[in-house]
Structure formats: structure tokens, C-alpha cells
Write a protein that holds these residues in place. Structure first.
Motif, PDB file in Angstrom:
ATOM      1  N   THR A   1       0.757  -1.254  -0.036  1.00  0.00           N
ATOM      2  CA  THR A   1      -0.156   0.172  -0.041  1.00  0.00           C
ATOM      3  C   THR A   1       0.921   1.203   0.165  1.00  0.00           C
ATOM      4  O   THR A   1       1.499   1.546   0.876  1.00  0.00           O
ATOM      5  N   LEU A   2       0.911   2.168  -1.291  1.00  0.00           N
ATOM      6  CA  LEU A   2       1.570   3.319  -1.346  1.00  0.00           C
ATOM      7  C   LEU A   2       0.585   4.382  -1.573  1.00  0.00           C
ATOM      8  O   LEU A   2       1.009   5.311  -2.190  1.00  0.00           O
ATOM      9  N   SER A   3      -0.671   4.328  -1.211  1.00  0.00           N
ATOM     10  CA  SER A   3      -1.666   5.251  -1.565  1.00  0.00           C
ATOM     11  C   SER A   3      -1.396   6.609  -0.528  1.00  0.00           C
ATOM     12  O   SER A   3      -0.725   6.502   0.300  1.00  0.00           O
ATOM     13  N   ASP A   4      -2.079   7.511  -1.271  1.00  0.00           N
ATOM     14  CA  ASP A   4      -2.143   8.996  -0.530  1.00  0.00           C
ATOM     15  C   ASP A   4      -0.748   9.207  -0.242  1.00  0.00           C
ATOM     16  O   ASP A   4      -0.557   9.928   0.685  1.00  0.00           O
ATOM     17  N   ASN A   5       0.039   9.615  -1.507  1.00  0.00           N
ATOM     18  CA  ASN A   5       1.449  10.156  -1.420  1.00  0.00           C
ATOM     19  C   ASN A   5       1.189  11.033  -2.622  1.00  0.00           C
ATOM     20  O   ASN A   5       0.306  11.515  -3.106  1.00  0.00           O
ATOM     21  N   GLN A   6       2.529  11.423  -2.885  1.00  0.00           N
ATOM     22  CA  GLN A   6       2.685  12.264  -4.083  1.00  0.00           C
ATOM     23  C   GLN A   6       3.680  11.627  -5.110  1.00  0.00           C
ATOM     24  O   GLN A   6       4.581  12.167  -5.848  1.00  0.00           O
ATOM     25  N   PHE A   7       3.446  10.036  -5.224  1.00  0.00           N
ATOM     26  CA  PHE A   7       4.247   9.489  -6.036  1.00  0.00           C
ATOM     27  C   PHE A   7       3.923   9.998  -7.700  1.00  0.00           C
ATOM     28  O   PHE A   7       2.745  10.183  -7.689  1.00  0.00           O
ATOM     29  N   SER A   8       4.832   9.794  -8.648  1.00  0.00           N
ATOM     30  CA  SER A   8       4.663  10.268  -9.914  1.00  0.00           C
ATOM     31  C   SER A   8       5.263   9.307 -10.939  1.00  0.00           C
ATOM     32  O   SER A   8       5.816   8.562 -10.403  1.00  0.00           O
ATOM     33  N   GLY A   9       5.039   9.907 -12.078  1.00  0.00           N
ATOM     34  CA  GLY A   9       5.652   8.766 -13.022  1.00  0.00           C
ATOM     35  C   GLY A   9       4.682   7.556 -13.297  1.00  0.00           C
ATOM     36  O   GLY A   9       3.724   7.480 -13.057  1.00  0.00           O
ATOM     37  N   GLN A  10       5.511   6.603 -14.105  1.00  0.00           N
ATOM     38  CA  GLN A  10       4.776   5.316 -14.394  1.00  0.00           C
ATOM     39  C   GLN A  10       4.992   4.375 -13.379  1.00  0.00           C
ATOM     40  O   GLN A  10       6.153   4.269 -12.706  1.00  0.00           O
ATOM     41  N   VAL A  11       3.971   3.393 -13.294  1.00  0.00           N
ATOM     42  CA  VAL A  11       4.152   2.137 -12.321  1.00  0.00           C
ATOM     43  C   VAL A  11       5.169   1.132 -12.994  1.00  0.00           C
ATOM     44  O   VAL A  11       5.100   0.895 -14.254  1.00  0.00           O
ATOM     45  N   PRO A  12       6.018   0.932 -12.270  1.00  0.00           N
ATOM     46  CA  PRO A  12       7.127  -0.207 -13.120  1.00  0.00           C
ATOM     47  C   PRO A  12       6.051  -1.529 -13.082  1.00  0.00           C
ATOM     48  O   PRO A  12       5.367  -1.814 -12.621  1.00  0.00           O
ATOM     49  N   GLU A  13       7.012  -2.375 -14.151  1.00  0.00           N
ATOM     50  CA  GLU A  13       6.225  -3.625 -14.457  1.00  0.00           C
ATOM     51  C   GLU A  13       6.551  -4.648 -13.345  1.00  0.00           C
ATOM     52  O   GLU A  13       7.872  -4.320 -12.523  1.00  0.00           O
ATOM     53  N   PHE A  14       5.754  -5.589 -13.044  1.00  0.00           N
ATOM     54  CA  PHE A  14       5.868  -6.489 -11.962  1.00  0.00           C
ATOM     55  C   PHE A  14       6.631  -7.731 -12.757  1.00  0.00           C
ATOM     56  O   PHE A  14       6.077  -8.223 -13.618  1.00  0.00           O
ATOM     57  N   SER A  15       7.763  -8.107 -12.140  1.00  0.00           N
ATOM     58  CA  SER A  15       8.547  -9.159 -12.748  1.00  0.00           C
ATOM     59  C   SER A  15       8.056 -10.256 -12.280  1.00  0.00           C
ATOM     60  O   SER A  15       8.109 -11.612 -12.901  1.00  0.00           O
ATOM     61  N   ASN A  16       7.776 -10.554 -11.118  1.00  0.00           N
ATOM     62  CA  ASN A  16       7.610 -12.030 -10.610  1.00  0.00           C
ATOM     63  C   ASN A  16       5.724 -12.084 -10.590  1.00  0.00           C
ATOM     64  O   ASN A  16       5.240 -12.475  -9.534  1.00  0.00           O
TER      65      ASN A  16
END
Length: 1130
Positions: A405-420
Motif C-alpha cells: 500500500t503506497l496510497s495517499d502520497n505524491q508519487f509520480s511517473g509510471q508504475v514499473p512492471e511487475f517481474s514476478n
């Protein structure tokens, strides 16, 4: 608890091995064998769940029975029948108490039917181990337990809150148990005062190693004498009510491994030294919301394994030395006030399984941390902080991660691909409320274990529904509040099957085609998009779809259904579209809820006639006219009908002998006429804002359900209020804005369940009955704008939950009601336009109004000084929260909307008041939670205005006009930076306008007129932008905007300056104006005198202007004009 189990198993193993060695030399004593068999026979247990008692039989030696331990001579010394599904009581005559050699007795994890612990337990004088935990013992603990002087371990924990007899206490129980090393009394109700419990323990149990007393109702303080128990290794005092700090002496427990003090109402600052106890492995302080503290520097190779402080007021930076705790597996810091960066050293905690830092103010990127080292991490929660930057790929690739859970922040950019993606472990992914953008990664939908996905409230632009390559069932997907466009409309998307899907508040312009293949979809939300035109028939026929929300689009009609169509749909929301009707061919729908509010319907849809399962129908805010048909009442089992905001005129009564089960009926804002319909009843009835024009029926109370909301406001009702209205016994009664007369029924003030009485704007007379019950539940009492007389009812003080009191615009004669000071829940107090008199000071009253928002005492006869210290107790106005203001109308203590819990009906009441703001009368139908007002205008207050008023930093409106205040305007007014309206007119205030007024940047209305103010109006602030009416009536004031052309201050009658030192000072503003005027005048005159060309141009121009303005002047002086013109040519 681990110590308890270890102690027991060591004891059991030792005795068992001894018995095995000497078994050939001893046999079970027959008498004790018979006692055990009789004991078994007296028990009721489930043989299918038993593993021990079923082995007891007369054909074998009792020493070989499971759960039985014997001594070398055949005496039974140990008995363990824990977890045997026993369900009965044990009496004092039980043969169990014939086993006089017992040293260990374990009856834990059974059900002894809330019976008392048998007093015969005191006969087992050789007991060293006694475990009666989780056995459903209740009532009183027998004092006979105190006879077991050889006890080493005593466990009475987690029963049904047993307690001591009235004349007994903890001290009497343990004073002789000096050998006890482990004491477990969790959930035992401990009597006594203050720290009696810890004094008893510290003086009676010198060898104590384990102390567990959670849920005991202990109070503080925690005595420092516990420091004498230097052998303590485990302390659990959680879930108590200490209301005290943690003693610093706890740091002296050098062998302590476990400390649990969670949810114990601890206060003060937690001693840092305790964190540095070398042996400490677990520390739990969670749930102490008044406990402050911060972390120390942690030593290298600390022993801590669990660090739990969530829900406290711990603050400061998280030290980089947190990385020294190499053994740490649990770190819970959520809901605290930590700030700064997430330390990079957290990557050293390779044994960490749970990391929760949510709900703090961490402010940093997290991309520099090597998250890949945390290979054991199961839960990573960083939500609700101020983290920024990109989400590193190492976070989404952790091999053991289950919750992210990384919600309710100010993260930007694209979400990285999930490798596993093949990992079945990641189940929960929350990234909502950030600034993420671009395409949602395809790999997310290939995560084989994912159950809950929330990416709402970001800036994602596309969603690859065709991305899933493996068959996936995904229970919940929330992609609402993004900018999504469906970039794929093929049909090959059956791999991804979703149960709950929200695409609300995006930019969809059509129904996504991939939905056709959703066979498990149960809930679909496409609300607030840009979908236009027709609703396709296939979407209503999805075989599993139960709930569909299409509200807030531009849909016009429904496509005709296919032949033999069926639907599983139960809830359909089409609110705020452009529908004009629903075709009757959709009668196959069997809906439980249908919302068609805010469309363009002109008639009742015919499809409704065949709805046999409908519970909720909303047709509000349409264009439906005419009559409400009687067939609508036959839609059993319908419970809620909302037909408000239409143009309905009449109601057709239900057919005779027909039955209906309405709980909520809303008909407000129509054109209904005639008599109030008594043939309809329900728990929520809103007939407000219609044209009903009759008396209120005398038997109305016989037709209204209990627990009801009844609103007849804003009609043309007249006559008196019938006494039968008191039969309602409901929560809300609103008869406001009618023409009702007569007196207020006395019984209204004696209804214990009534929460709101609103009789505002009628013609009621008489007095307010002074018989409010002690059990009064009133939250709102509004009797304003009537003709009520008499005195203020003293018994109103019984209404301890009162939040809004408005009796303004009446004829009440009394002194200020100081008794209201004891009602701490009061938010709004309006006494304006009555005949109250005397001082408003309440020196003999200790109560305060910490949540007061509005106090309006205007237009009375109050006199005397205005008490300054009184206002400092209005914390809602004093507080100055710099955080972003919530402009909504809800917060926990109070809201202009008030919700009531009435079964099967949503009840919502909205408070309203009429007041003067910025010199104009406003009727506030919503009271914002941030709105604050103080109006003491038009009274006889005198003396100076208290400086303390300036401490009301959250005040929006202040009106002290029309009084007899003297002295200067307090400079502290400059602190009220939220102030929007200030009226000090019609007083006797003197001195200058304080320069601190420059701080009032939100000030939109100012009236200082008709005082005795002097000096120049400040020109460097917005004060000078107000009209001159704001300052007129002050003979000593000058300067713009009052005197736009003033060069000098007005003359003073006594010939002296208005400023004591004015004779010694140079007014450079005046000097500059004089110099400028002289220079400009000289240049203009000199040009005309010495430059012939300028002089001729000036003459011609002025002559032309003059004759254009006055044409007849040209005719009169025409000849002279030509003569002059000729002469000027020579």
C-alpha cells in the motif's frame, strides 16, 4: 506466554520421564484411579474432540492415561485435561479435589459455563502449577486460592471477567504466594484504588519473572516500586486505563525481553532508555493516543524483534540507526507524527516481515533504498504520507510480498512492471491518490495471487484490458478518478474476469466492449463519465451483474431488449442523465433499487407496475406532473420512495384494504395541495416545501410511526399544533416556516427520544415549558421568529447533548442563561432580538463552550463589560489550524447535516440559521463547519473591547456595533487573519485605526463609522479600498477614501494637533504634494507665457471645446470670434 509453556512442558517431561523409569516399581493407587474415573463420569465433553479423556478406562493403569502424571509411588501428581471440549460445571464435591498429591493442574481451554472457580481448589495444597485460563470461569475468585502457598505458576487469564468478593482484593489473594514466578491475571477485574495493585505485587512476589495483567481495569499511576522486581523478563499491562506516564525505572529491568503497554491510556513522554535495554525483544505501545516520544539512537546488533508504536504521538525523524536492529521482524509506526526521510538503512533489516509506516508525515523519495534486500517482507504499508518521486521496481519485485500500500502520497511517473507475476503471494495492491500516469502496466493483471487492486485518483490514461495472458479472477478493481480511455475494444479479453469494477469519473465515451465477456462481474460503476446516447441491451443482461451505476453521464434512452432477455440485475442507478422514459419491454427486470433522479421524465415509467421486488425507488428532480397514482403504493415490498423536486399536485390514496410497508417517503418541493395525507405513514416523512393549506389534523399522532422524521415545513399550514403530535415519539419534528399559532404543547419538551424540534418562523405565542426531562436527548431546538414570551426555561440544562439553540426574534425577558455553560456540546447559540438584559458574565459557572461556532446576542438589552477571558474558552474560534481547510459540511462532533439511525430509513436533518453578515441578512441553510460568528451588536455593552477578542484566530464575522464601547480598537485584532467581516460602528471608540489591520488580508467588509476615531486612514493596506461609508461619522479621521482631495488633516476645534508630537514632525506626504503641484503649475503657465505656438494651440482648443459644450455661445459671440481670428493672423 512462551515462558509459561516452557515451564509447563519442562515440568511435564520431567515427571513423565521419571514415571517411565520407575513404572515397573509402581502402580496406580486404586483410590486415586477411582477418583479420576468418577471425575470423568461427572464431565460432559465431546468424545469426537477429546484426545485424553477417551483413554481413561478401568481396564488400564491410570498412570498410563493421557493427561495423567504419577509419582514413583503411584500418586497422581499431574493432571492436564486442557482443550478437551468439556462443557459443564465443576462443583466443590467433585472427586477432582480428592487428589491431594496434585502438583500440576491444567483445565485451560474448556467451557465451564460461566461458573465460579470451585472454592475446594484450596484443598490441593501441593499445587505448584495451576492453569485455569480460557475456561469460561466467571463470578468471584475464591479466596481459597490464597492457601496454595507452594504455587510457582498461577494462570487465571482470559475468562469471563471474574472478580474478587466485595471485601477481598488482589493483595489478599497473592500476599502468601511468595514463590510465584509467573502470574497471569488477564481479564480479571481488579478492584482497589490507584496504584494499590502494583504495590501489592511488588511487596508480595519478590521472585516474579512474568507479569501479565491486560484487560484488568487497572488505573494509575504505575508505581516505581515495581523496580524491586529485578527478575522480571515479561510485562503485559496492555488494555488498561492508567492515565499516567510510564515510569523511567522500567529501564532498570535489565533482563526484560517483552513489554506490552498498548491501549492503556498512557500519557506524557515515553522514556527513551527503555528502547535501549539490551535484552528487549518486543515492545508494544500501540493505541495510546496521548503518549508522546521519539526514538533514540539504536545500538549495534540490538535484540529488538517487534517495535510497535502505531496510534501514538511519537514524532521526530526515524533515526538512521534503525538499521542496527538486524533482528527486527515487525515495525509498526502507523498513525504517528514521524517526519523527515525514510532512512536508507532500512534496507539492512533483512529479517523484516511487516513494515507499516502509514499515516505519518514522511517526506522523501524511496527510490534510493535497496528494497530488494528485504527478501522476507510480507507487508509494506507507506500510505498517507508525503512521499514523492517514482516507485522503484525493486519494491514491486519483492518475492514474499503479500500486501503493498503506497496510497495517499505524491508519487509520480509510471508504475514499473511487475517481474514476478507467477507469485501467488501478492494479494493487495493499493496505489490510489497519487500522481501516477501513463498506461497501467500489463503485468499487474498477470499477478496470479492478486485479489484487491486500487489505482483510483491518479492520472492513468489507458487500461490494457487485453493484457492478461493467463486466466485470472480478480475480485476487486478500482480505477475510478483517472483519465482513462479504453484503447482496446476487441472481444478477446475473457482471460481477465473481474467481480467488482469501478471506472467512475474517467473519460469514457462509450461502453467498453470487453465488458461483454465478463461472466463473473457483480458490481460495475461507470458513473461520471462522458458516455452518450443509448444504453446497450447486453449490459443489462450480463448474467452475474447485480449492481450497475451509470449515473452522471449523458444517456438518452435504452436499446430495446432482445427477445426472451433475462437479467440478474438488482440495483440500477441512472441518476443525472437525460432519460425521458424506460420502455415497458424491460418489465423482465426484477430490481431491488431503481434510481432515476435528475433526468427528464414527465410521467411515471410504466415498467414500474410490474416490479415485485422493488425496495427503493428514486424519481426525484424530474418533470413529473399531475397525480401520484395509487398503484405505486402496491409495489410490495417497497420501503423507500423519493418523488421530491417534481411538479406533482395531488396524491391518489391507496385502495381500501391494500397493504404497504413504507419506511421512507420524500415528497418535498412539489406543488401538493389540500390536506396533509394521513393515509400514508412511515418512519421518514418529508412533506416540506409544498402548498398544503390546512390545519394539522388533531389525530396526526395516530398515523405516524415511532422513531420517525416528520417535516411539514414551508407550507401554508395554520391553526394550532395538536397535542397528538407528541405521540410521534420520533427523532425529528420540523414544522417551521408555516402560519401556525397558539402555544407550544407542553408534552413536546417531555419526549425523551426527540433530537430536533424546529418551529421556526411561525406565529406561536405563550411560553416555553420549563419541564425538559433529565433524560433529554435534544440536539437542536429552534423556536426563532415567533411571538414567544416569558422567561428562559431553566430545565433546558438537562439537554446535555444540545448543539444548536436558536430562540432569536421573540419576546423573551430574562438575564443571560449562564446555566447553558454546562452544556459543552453547544455549537450555535442565538438569542438575538429578544429582551434579555443585564451582564453576560458568569463568574459562578465553571463550564465552557469548547466547540462554540456561532454566538448571536444582537438586539437585546445586555449591558456592562464584555468579559474577555470568557472568549478564550471558545476553542473552535481560538484554534488556528494551518492545515488545508475542509470546506465540507461534516466532522465528527457536529455538522449542519445531522444523521440519525432509524432502522430502514436514511434520516438526515440540516440545521439553518438567519444572521447578519457583512451588513446584510443571510439565511444560512447550510452551516459550514469552518464558519464562526460573534454578534453582540445593538446592546448596551460599555467599557473597552477586551484584547482577548483578538485571540479568536479562526473567527470569520465579528459585529460589536451599536453599543457604548470606549477606548482604542485593540491591536490584537490583527491576529484574526481569517476575519472577513468586522463591524464596530456606532460606538465611542477613539484613537487611530491600528496598523495591525494590515494583517487582515481576507477582510471583505469593514464598518468603523460613527465613532470618535482620529488620524489618517492607513493607505498602504486594503483598508483604504473600502467605501467612505465605512469611516464616516469620525470627525478626526481623514485621508482616502474619506477625503480624496485632502492635503491637510481637518482643523481641530481647540487648535491643537491630533497627535501629541505633531508639532515636531514633518508630514512628507503633504510636502511632496505641494512641491508637485507648484512644479506642475509653473511648467504649465511658463509654457503659455513664453511659447507663442503653445499659446495659440491652447486658445484654439479651449475655444472649440467651449463652443461645442455651449452652442448658443458661438452664435452670440460669432463676430467677435472672426474679428479675433483675423487679428491673430497679423
Amino acid at each position: 506466554m512462551p515462558t509459561l509453556l516452557l515451564h509447563f512442558f519442562l515440568f511435564l517431561i520431567t515427571t513423565t520421564v521419571t514415571n517411565l523409569i520407575l513404572a515397573v516399581h509402581s502402580n496406580c493407587i486404586e483410590a486415586q484411579k477411582q477418583s479420576l474415573l468418577h471425575f470423568k463420569q461427572s464431565l460432559e465433553f465431546d468424545s469426537s474432540e477429546s484426545s485424553k479423556l477417551i483413554t481413561w478406562n478401568s481396564s488400564t493403569e491410570c498412570c498410563s492415561w493421557l493427561g495423567v502424571t504419577c509419582s514413583p509411588n503411584g500418586s497422581v501428581v499431574g493432571l492436564d485435561i486442557s482443550s478437551e471440549s468439556i462443557s459443564c460445571r465443576i462443583g466443590n464435591s467433585s472427586s477432582l479435589f480428592q487428589l491431594q498429591h496434585l502438583q500440576s493442574l491444567n483445565l485451560a481451554d474448556n467451557n465451564f459455563k460461566s461458573s465460579s472457580i470451585p472454592s475446594a481448589i484450596g484443598k490441593l495444597a501441593n499445587l505448584r502449577y495451576l492453569n485455569l485460563s480460557e475456561a469460561d470461569f466467571s463470578r468471584q475468585i475464591p479466596i481459597e486460592v490464597a492457601r496454595l502457598k507452594r504455587l510457582v505458576v498461577l494462570d487465571l487469564s482470559h475468562n469471563s471477567f471474574p472478580s474478587f468478593a466485595e471485601n477481598q482484593n488482589l493483595s489478599m489473594l497473592i500476599q502468601n504466594l511468595t514463590e510465584v514466578t509467573e502470574l497471569y491475571l488477564d481479564s480479571v477485574v481488579i478492584s482497589g484504588q490507584g496504584s494499590d495493585w502494583c504495590e501489592a505485587i511488588s511487596s508480595s512476589l519478590p521472585n516474579l519473572r512474568v507479569l501479565s495483567m491486560s484487560w484488568c481495569g487497572l488505573s494509575g499511576p504505575i508505581c516505581e516500586s515495581l523496580a524491586k522486581l529485578q527478575s522480571l523478563i515479561e510485562i503485559d499491562l496492555s488494555d488498561n486505563s492508567f492515565h499516567a506516564p510510564v515510569p523511567r525505572v522500567f529501564a532498570k529491568f535489565s533482563n526484560l525481553t517483552y513489554l506490552s503497554l498498548g491501549s492503556s491510556n498512557l500519557v506524557g513522554t515515553f522514556p527513551k532508555e527503555i528502547f535501549q535495554i539490551p535484552s528487549l525483544q518486543t515492545i508494544g505501545l500501540a493505541g495510546n493516543d496521548e503518549l508522546h516520544g521519539s526514538f533514540p539512537e539504536f545500538p549495534n546488533n540490538g535484540s529488538l524483534r517487534s517495535l510497535i508504536v502505531f496510534g501514538t504521538r511519537f514524532s521526530g525523524d526515524l533515526p538512521n540507526s534503525i538499521g542496527n536492529l538486524k533482528m527486527l521482524s515487525e515495525l509498526y509506526l502507523s498513525g504517528c507524527n514521524f517526519t523527515g526521510s525514510v532512512p536508507k538503512s532500512i534496507e539492512n533489516l533483512t529479517l523484516l516481515t511487516d513494515l507499516d509506516m502509514s499515516g505519518n508525515r514522511f517526506n522523501s523519495p524511496i527510490s534510493s533504498i535497496h528494497w530488494e534486500t528485504l527478501v522476507n517482507l510480507d507487508t509494506l504499508a507507506l500510505s498517507d504520507n508525503q512521499l514523492y518521486g517514482t516507485i522503484p521496481s525493486s519494491v514491486v519485485s519483492l518475492p514474499m510480498l503479500n500486501i503493498l500500500t503506497l496510497s495517499d502520497n505524491q508519487f509520480s511517473g509510471q508504475v514499473p512492471e511487475f517481474s514476478n507475476t507467477s507469485s501467488p503471494l501478492l494479494e493487495t495492491l493499493h496505489l490510489e491518490n497519487n500522481n501516477l500516469e501513463g498506461q497501467i502496466p500489463t503485468s499487474i493483471f498477470n499477478l496470479q495471487g492478486l485479489l484487491f487492486l486500487n489505482l483510483s485518483s491518479n492520472n492513468f490514461s489507458s487500461f490494457p484490458f487485453n493484457g492478461a495472458r493467463l486466466s485470472r479472477n480478480l475480485p476487486l478493481v478500482d480505477l475510478s478518478h483517472n483519465s482513462l480511455l479504453i484503447d482496446y475494444n476487441g472481444t478477446n479479453s475473457s482471460f481477465l474476469q473481474i467481480r467488482y469494477l469501478s471506472l467512475a469519473s474517467n473519460k469514457l465515451r462509450a461502453f467498453p466492449d470487453f465488458l461483454r465477456n465478463q461472466s463473473t462481474l457483480d458490481h460495475l460503476d461507470l458513473s461520471n463519465n462522458q458516455i452518450q446516447g443509448e444504453i446497450p441491451n447486453w449490459i443489462l443482461s450480463l448474467k452475474s451483474l447485480n449492481s450497475l451505476d451509470l449515473s452522471g453521464n449523458s444517456l438518452v434512452t435504452l436499446e430495446a431488449p432482445l427477445p426472451n432477455s433475462t437479467s440478474a440485475l438488482s440495483s440500477l442507478n441512472l441518476h443525472s442523465n437525460k432519460l425521458q422514459s424506460i420502455h415497458s419491454s424491460y418489465s423482465f427486470l426484477k430490481l431491488g433499487s431503481l434510481v432515476l433522479a435528475s433526468n427528464q421524465l414527465t410521467t411515471f415509467p410504466y415498467v414500474l407496475r410490474n416490479q415485485s421486488d422493488l425496495l427503493n425507488l428514486d424519481l426525484s428532480d424530474n418533470h413529473i406532473q399531475g397525480q401520484i397514482p395509487n398503484w405505486i403504493w402496491r409495489l410490495n415490498p417497497i420501503q423507500k420512495i423519493n418523488l421530491s423536486c417534481n411538479s406533482l399536485e395531488t396524491i391518489q390514496a391507496p385502495l381500501r384494504n391494500s397493504t404497504y410497508h413504507l419506511s421512507s417517503l420524500d415528497l418535498h418541493s412539489n406543488q401538493l395541495q389540500g390536506h396533509i395525507p394521513l393515509f400514508l405513514s412511515g418512519k421518514y416523512l418529508d412533506y416540506s416545501k409544498n402548498n398544503f393549506s390546512s390545519n394539522i389534523p388533531t389525530d396526526i399522532g395516530d398515523f405516524i410511526s415511532t422513531e420517525s422524521y416528520l417535516s411539514l415545513s414551508s407550507n401554508n399550514l395554520h391553526g394550532s399544533i395538536p397535542k397528538s403530535i407528541c405521540n410521534v415519539s420520533g427523532m425529528v419534528l420540523d414544522l417551521s416556516d408555516n402560519s401556525l399559532s397558539g402555544t407550544i404543547p407542553q408534552c413536546l419538551t417531555q419526549l425523551p427520544s426527540l433530537s430536533v424540534i424546529n418551529l421556526r418562523r411561525n406565529s406561536l405565542s405563550g411560553t416555553i415549558s420549563d419541564n425538559f426531562l433529565k433524560s433529554c436527548e435534544l440536539q437542536t431546538l429552534d423556536l426563532s421568529n415567533n411571538q414567544i414570551q416569558g422567561r428562559f426555561p431553566k430545565s433546558l440544562v438537562n439537554c446535555s447533548r444540545l448543539e444548536v439553540l436558536n430562540i432569536g426574534n421573540n419576546n423573551i425577558i430574562d438575564t443571560f442563561p449562564c446555566l447553558l455553560m454546562s452544556i459543552s456540546t453547544l455549537h450555535v447559540l442565538v438569542l438575538r432580538s429578544n429582551k434579555f438584559y443585564g451582564s453576560i458574565g458568569c463568574p459562578k459557572t465553571n463550564g465552557t463552550w469548547p466547540v462554540l461556532q456561532i454566538i448571536d446576542l444582537a438586539h437585546n438589552n445586555f449591558s456592562g463589560d464584555m468579559p474577555g477571558r470568557w472568549s478564550l474558552t471558545w476553542q473552535a474560534m481560538v484554534s488556528n489550524d494551518d492545515s488545508p481547510t475542509d470546506l465540507g459540511f461534516f466532522y465528527p462532533a457536529f455538522s449542519s447535516y445531522r444523521n440519525f439511525d432509524i432502522k430502514d430509513a436514511d434520516v438526515c436533518y440540516r440545521d439553518a440559521i438567519t444572521t447578519i453578515i457583512k451588513g446584510l441578512e443571510f439565511h444560512l441553510v447550510k452551516i459550514p463547519t469552518i464558519f464562526t460568528l460573534v454578534d453582540f451588536s445593538s446592546n448596551n455593552f460599555n467599557g473597552s473591547i477586551p484584547e482577548e477578542i483578538g485571540e479568536l484566530k479562526s473567527l470569520y464575522v465579528l459585529n460589536l456595533s451599536g453599543n457604548a464601547f470606549t477606548g482604542k480598537i485593540p491591536s490584537s485584532f490583527g491576529k484574526m487573519r481569517q476575519l472577513e467581516s468586522l463591524d464596530l460602528s456606532k460606538n465611542h471608540l477613539s484613537g487611530q485605526i491600528p496598523p495591525e489591520f494590515a494583517n487582515l488580508t481576507f477582510l471583505a467588509f469593514l464598518d468603523l463609522s460613527n465613532n470618535e476615531l482620529v488620524g489618517k486612514i492607513p493607505t498602504s493596506t486594503q483598508i483604504s479600498t473600502f467605501p467612505n461609508t465605512s469611516f464616516e461619522g469620525n470627525k478626526g479621521l481623514w485621508g482616502p477614501p474619506l477625503t480624496m482631495d485632502a492635503v491637510f488633516p481637518p482643523p481641530i476645534s481647540n487648535g491643537s494637533s491630533s497627535h501629541p508630537n505633531s508639532g515636531d514632525e514633518i508630514d512628507w506626504d503633504v510636502i511632496c504634494i505641494e512641491i508637485g503641484f507648484t512644479c506642475g503649475f509653473g511648467i504649465a503657465i511658463g509654457s503659455l507665457l513664453f511659447c507663442k505656438r503653445w499659446r495659440k494651440w491652447y486658445y484654439k482648443t479651449m475655444r472649440s471645446i467651449l463652443f461645442k459644450v455651449f452652442p448658443k455661445l458661438e452664435q452670440r459671440f460669432g463676430n467677435h470670434r472672426r474679428h479675433v481670428f483675423v487679428n491673430t493672423r497679423h
